[in-house]
Design an enzyme around this catalytic site. Sequence first.
Site, PDB file in Angstrom:
ATOM      1  N   GLY A   1      43.996  63.620  35.851  1.00 20.17           N
ATOM      2  CA  GLY A   1      45.058  64.220  35.033  1.00 20.17           C
ATOM      3  C   GLY A   1      45.303  65.693  35.253  1.00 20.17           C
ATOM      4  O   GLY A   1      45.884  66.101  36.262  1.00 20.17           O
TER       5      GLY A   1
ATOM      6  N   GLY B   1      46.575  62.180  29.180  1.00 21.55           N
ATOM      7  CA  GLY B   1      47.376  62.780  28.112  1.00 21.55           C
ATOM      8  C   GLY B   1      48.655  63.328  28.698  1.00 21.55           C
ATOM      9  O   GLY B   1      48.672  63.804  29.845  1.00 21.55           O
TER      10      GLY B   1
ATOM     11  N   GLY C   1      43.332  54.759  20.355  1.00 21.16           N
ATOM     12  CA  GLY C   1      44.306  54.819  21.449  1.00 21.16           C
ATOM     13  C   GLY C   1      43.706  55.294  22.757  1.00 21.16           C
ATOM     14  O   GLY C   1      44.427  55.600  23.712  1.00 21.16           O
TER      15      GLY C   1
ATOM     16  N   GLU D   1      42.927  50.544  26.211  1.00 21.10           N
ATOM     17  CA  GLU D   1      44.030  49.574  26.154  1.00 21.10           C
ATOM     18  C   GLU D   1      43.581  48.333  25.386  1.00 21.10           C
ATOM     19  O   GLU D   1      42.376  48.071  25.267  1.00 21.10           O
ATOM     20  CB  GLU D   1      44.401  49.118  27.575  1.00 21.10           C
ATOM     21  CG  GLU D   1      44.744  50.221  28.548  1.00 21.10           C
ATOM     22  CD  GLU D   1      46.173  50.706  28.386  1.00 21.10           C
ATOM     23  OE1 GLU D   1      46.992  49.968  27.778  1.00 21.10           O
ATOM     24  OE2 GLU D   1      46.458  51.823  28.845  1.00 21.10           O
TER      25      GLU D   1
ATOM     26  N   LYS E   1      40.870  55.881  41.917  1.00 21.33           N
ATOM     27  CA  LYS E   1      40.879  57.349  41.994  1.00 21.33           C
ATOM     28  C   LYS E   1      39.867  57.832  43.036  1.00 21.33           C
ATOM     29  O   LYS E   1      40.145  58.756  43.802  1.00 21.33           O
ATOM     30  CB  LYS E   1      40.565  57.940  40.620  1.00 21.33           C
ATOM     31  CG  LYS E   1      41.669  57.655  39.600  1.00 21.33           C
ATOM     32  CD  LYS E   1      41.204  57.998  38.197  1.00 21.33           C
ATOM     33  CE  LYS E   1      42.292  57.743  37.171  1.00 21.33           C
ATOM     34  NZ  LYS E   1      41.765  57.804  35.787  1.00 21.33           N
TER      35      LYS E   1
ATOM     36  N   THR F   1      55.082  58.344  28.279  1.00 19.59           N
ATOM     37  CA  THR F   1      54.152  59.409  27.853  1.00 19.59           C
ATOM     38  C   THR F   1      54.239  60.620  28.782  1.00 19.59           C
ATOM     39  O   THR F   1      54.432  61.753  28.332  1.00 19.59           O
ATOM     40  CB  THR F   1      52.706  58.859  27.862  1.00 19.59           C
ATOM     41  OG1 THR F   1      52.680  57.682  27.073  1.00 19.59           O
ATOM     42  CG2 THR F   1      51.716  59.867  27.323  1.00 19.59           C
ATOM     43  N   VAL F   2      54.103  60.387  30.082  1.00 21.87           N
ATOM     44  CA  VAL F   2      54.056  61.504  31.028  1.00 21.87           C
ATOM     45  C   VAL F   2      55.455  62.065  31.280  1.00 21.87           C
ATOM     46  O   VAL F   2      55.666  63.289  31.233  1.00 21.87           O
ATOM     47  CB  VAL F   2      53.376  61.072  32.345  1.00 21.87           C
ATOM     48  CG1 VAL F   2      53.361  62.220  33.348  1.00 21.87           C
ATOM     49  CG2 VAL F   2      51.956  60.576  32.093  1.00 21.87           C
TER      50      VAL F   2
ATOM     51  N   LYS G   1      48.358  56.481  40.694  1.00 21.82           N
ATOM     52  CA  LYS G   1      47.158  56.240  41.520  1.00 21.82           C
ATOM     53  C   LYS G   1      47.177  54.854  42.144  1.00 21.82           C
ATOM     54  O   LYS G   1      46.728  54.658  43.266  1.00 21.82           O
ATOM     55  CB  LYS G   1      45.880  56.417  40.704  1.00 21.82           C
ATOM     56  CG  LYS G   1      45.881  55.469  39.528  1.00 21.82           C
ATOM     57  CD  LYS G   1      44.733  55.566  38.601  1.00 21.82           C
ATOM     58  CE  LYS G   1      44.939  54.574  37.477  1.00 21.82           C
ATOM     59  NZ  LYS G   1      45.727  55.028  36.363  1.00 21.82           N
TER      60      LYS G   1
ATOM     61  N   GLU H   1      49.125  65.349  42.508  1.00 22.10           N
ATOM     62  CA  GLU H   1      48.022  65.978  41.766  1.00 22.10           C
ATOM     63  C   GLU H   1      47.662  65.218  40.499  1.00 22.10           C
ATOM     64  O   GLU H   1      46.491  65.124  40.113  1.00 22.10           O
ATOM     65  CB  GLU H   1      48.425  67.426  41.406  1.00 22.10           C
ATOM     66  CG  GLU H   1      47.339  68.221  40.743  1.00 22.10           C
ATOM     67  CD  GLU H   1      46.119  68.383  41.649  1.00 22.10           C
ATOM     68  OE1 GLU H   1      46.193  69.098  42.646  1.00 22.10           O
ATOM     69  OE2 GLU H   1      45.083  67.744  41.353  1.00 22.10           O
TER      70      GLU H   1
HETATM   71  N1  LIG Z   1      49.396  58.552  30.357  1.00 20.38           N
HETATM   72  C1  LIG Z   1      48.520  59.309  30.983  1.00 20.38           C
HETATM   73  O1  LIG Z   1      47.734  60.030  30.340  1.00 20.38           O
HETATM   74  C2  LIG Z   1      48.464  59.341  32.485  1.00 20.38           C
HETATM   75  C3  LIG Z   1      47.538  60.177  33.120  1.00 20.38           C
HETATM   76  C4  LIG Z   1      47.505  60.230  34.517  1.00 20.38           C
HETATM   77  C5  LIG Z   1      48.363  59.447  35.252  1.00 20.38           C
HETATM   78  N2  LIG Z   1      49.230  58.623  34.597  1.00 20.38           N
HETATM   79  C6  LIG Z   1      50.130  57.804  35.415  1.00 20.38           C
HETATM   80  O2  LIG Z   1      51.468  58.172  35.123  1.00 20.38           O
HETATM   81  C7  LIG Z   1      52.321  57.041  35.268  1.00 20.38           C
HETATM   82  C8  LIG Z   1      53.100  56.853  33.968  1.00 20.38           C
HETATM   83  O3  LIG Z   1      52.223  56.676  32.891  1.00 20.38           O
HETATM   84  P1  LIG Z   1      52.726  56.730  31.369  1.00 20.38           P
HETATM   85  O4  LIG Z   1      51.478  56.758  30.550  1.00 20.38           O
HETATM   86  O5  LIG Z   1      53.741  57.787  31.177  1.00 20.38           O
HETATM   87  O6  LIG Z   1      53.404  55.290  31.228  1.00 20.38           O
HETATM   88  P2  LIG Z   1      54.425  54.815  30.109  1.00 20.38           P
HETATM   89  O7  LIG Z   1      54.311  55.633  28.879  1.00 20.38           O
HETATM   90  O8  LIG Z   1      54.256  53.343  29.992  1.00 20.38           O
HETATM   91  O9  LIG Z   1      55.842  55.100  30.753  1.00 20.38           O
HETATM   92  C9  LIG Z   1      56.367  54.363  31.830  1.00 20.38           C
HETATM   93  C10 LIG Z   1      57.840  54.673  31.978  1.00 20.38           C
HETATM   94  O10 LIG Z   1      58.341  53.908  33.065  1.00 20.38           O
HETATM   95  C11 LIG Z   1      59.443  53.132  32.628  1.00 20.38           C
HETATM   96  N3  LIG Z   1      59.439  51.844  33.301  1.00 20.38           N
HETATM   97  C12 LIG Z   1      58.466  50.908  33.271  1.00 20.38           C
HETATM   98  N4  LIG Z   1      58.836  49.852  34.000  1.00 20.38           N
HETATM   99  C13 LIG Z   1      60.050  50.108  34.477  1.00 20.38           C
HETATM  100  C14 LIG Z   1      60.974  49.389  35.276  1.00 20.38           C
HETATM  101  N5  LIG Z   1      60.699  48.152  35.723  1.00 20.38           N
HETATM  102  N6  LIG Z   1      62.139  49.979  35.594  1.00 20.38           N
HETATM  103  C15 LIG Z   1      62.438  51.208  35.149  1.00 20.38           C
HETATM  104  N7  LIG Z   1      61.608  51.959  34.378  1.00 20.38           N
HETATM  105  C16 LIG Z   1      60.442  51.394  34.055  1.00 20.38           C
HETATM  106  C17 LIG Z   1      59.273  52.945  31.136  1.00 20.38           C
HETATM  107  O11 LIG Z   1      60.539  52.708  30.540  1.00 20.38           O
HETATM  108  P3  LIG Z   1      60.705  52.540  28.944  1.00 20.38           P
HETATM  109  O12 LIG Z   1      60.261  53.848  28.349  1.00 20.38           O
HETATM  110  O13 LIG Z   1      62.153  52.310  28.746  1.00 20.38           O
HETATM  111  O14 LIG Z   1      59.834  51.397  28.570  1.00 20.38           O
HETATM  112  C18 LIG Z   1      58.678  54.303  30.750  1.00 20.38           C
HETATM  113  O15 LIG Z   1      59.677  55.253  30.547  1.00 20.38           O
HETATM  114  C19 LIG Z   1      51.403  55.874  35.657  1.00 20.38           C
HETATM  115  O16 LIG Z   1      51.369  55.755  37.047  1.00 20.38           O
HETATM  116  C20 LIG Z   1      50.048  56.324  35.146  1.00 20.38           C
HETATM  117  O17 LIG Z   1      48.961  55.729  35.854  1.00 20.38           O
HETATM  118  C21 LIG Z   1      49.304  58.550  33.245  1.00 20.38           C
END
Ligand SMILES: NC(=O)c1ccc[n+]([C@@H]2O[C@H](COP(=O)([O-])OP(=O)(O)OC[C@H]3O[C@@H](n4cnc5c(N)ncnc54)[C@H](OP(=O)(O)O)[C@@H]3O)[C@@H](O)[C@H]2O)c1
Length: 440
Positions: free
Chosen positions: A136, A304, A189, A192, A207, A14-15, A107, A131
């Site tokens: 977010g 997001g 969504g 979780e 946080k 997502t990010v 985090k 940041e």
């Molecule tokens: N989503 C939000 O709104 C948000 C907001 C603030 C902070 N964050 C933080 O941002 C970070 C990412 O969040 P996200 O929502 O983008 O997560 P996500 O959509 O689940 O994406 C995670 C990414 O990491 C990859 N990955 C997972 N395990 C792996 C491994 N063992 N080896 C290599 N690559 C691996 C996944 O690969 P695949 O795509 O191939 O599965 C995917 O590309 C987290 O720390 C989260 O707490 C997220």
Amino acid sequence: MAQPLKVGLAGVGTVGSAVVQLLERGRDKLMARCGRGIEVVAISARSRSKKRGFDAGKFRWVADPVSLARDPAIDVMVEVIGGAADPAKLAVETALAAGKSVVTANKALLAAHGQRLAALAERHAVALNFEASVAGGIPIIKTLREGLNGATFTRIYGILNGTCNYILTRMEQERLSFADCLKEAQQLGYAEADPSFDIEGHDTAQKLAILASLAFGTKIDPRAVYSEGIASIAPADLNAAAELGYRVKLLGVAVKTPEGIEQRVHPTMVPKDSAIAQVMGVTNAVTIDADGIAPITLVGPGAGGEATASAIIADLADVARGVRTPPFGRPAARMTAVRKAPMQHHEGGYYIRLLARDRPGTAATIARRLAQQKISLESIVQRHDAGSRGPAQRGRSEQAVPVILITYATSEDAVHKALAAVRRDRVVYGRPQVIRIERA
Ligand SMILES: NC(=O)c1ccc[n+]([C@@H]2O[C@H](COP(=O)([O-])OP(=O)(O)OC[C@H]3O[C@@H](n4cnc5c(N)ncnc54)[C@H](OP(=O)(O)O)[C@@H]3O)[C@@H](O)[C@H]2O)c1
């Protein structure tokens, strides 16, 4: 023209995907602002074949994020894999040790290893920017670490989890149960499949530990955070709150007290007209209290893809400009151990909802037990109307009457002792509901 900043992107979910898209869209603007380009040169994730929101074929693929971290072609690694364990942890350590700056949204990693990673970044004279890890798209880290360098912080509090705020908002607006609103959040969504990390307050606690460290110069210690979730909140609490001029929010609060730093996460009643009470739905907000400065409240999207990517790009822009700040606003060696203020000494007002047995002497017994703990009441509401009596009392020998008490400032310890005595006296049914009131 200066060389572009070359980015290795570990994680393209997502990010990560939003980072690629936002960098492409903002290319010219960033070039103008930073005096150089910012380019993703290699990406890494679990699955190479997964469809992404961008053309992943345009980027060099590195199967292992740890190999990406030491790739000589990158200047900086963006870690958006997530989790406190490997590969995220090892990838970040490897990049820092290889003299590459790191930008992360993680985090969990910072809460568990922040101080050690900050020391590693310092040792190698590189940046560790995060940041996106708290609230977010709200620039709260930079605000605390740089924007308010001259301030003496006294309290930081905020709505740091959009899932919980969404559920509480819907419960209040639609008079629905916690379970119904959770289900709705999951369908949309916002929550979780396993929501426990969010609704039990652990996400907010991680946080808060990061914010407390920045504000008070302490080592990050999520274990020093007292946490309570929102699952016990009932529509009756939200109705009573509204009638009494409050709203219920899950707050993370870090406050300096004479006994140390109090860090707590719990459902909280805040005055309905306060800035934080206006924050509805998945939106996040943080209020900063500092000596001599009127409170500052930042409100915005707490999650997001785009909002989070915006924070990551701001961190990358700093690296591109050569700006490097100690990750927690002071050298890691000067972060002090948290002197934890004991929760039982917490002082404030309390909302208490009891289901009292409708028989002579009940009110006097409750009043006596409160008085023994020197608790004075600001208000007391007894609901004799049939509508307020829940099905829980059916089949009982005596009627049960909901009683709502609002106390003046008292201590956590006093409230617990008084309520334990009231329960021993058998003048109430079940467990009293207790919600702390926060001055805001
Ligand atoms: N989503 C939000 O709104 C948000 C907001 C603030 C902070 N964050 C933080 O941002 C970070 C990412 O969040 P996200 O929502 O983008 O997560 P996500 O959509 O689940 O994406 C995670 C990414 O990491 C990859 N990955 C997972 N395990 C792996 C491994 N063992 N080896 C290599 N690559 C691996 C996944 O690969 P695949 O795509 O191939 O599965 C995917 O590309 C987290 O720390 C989260 O707490 C997220």
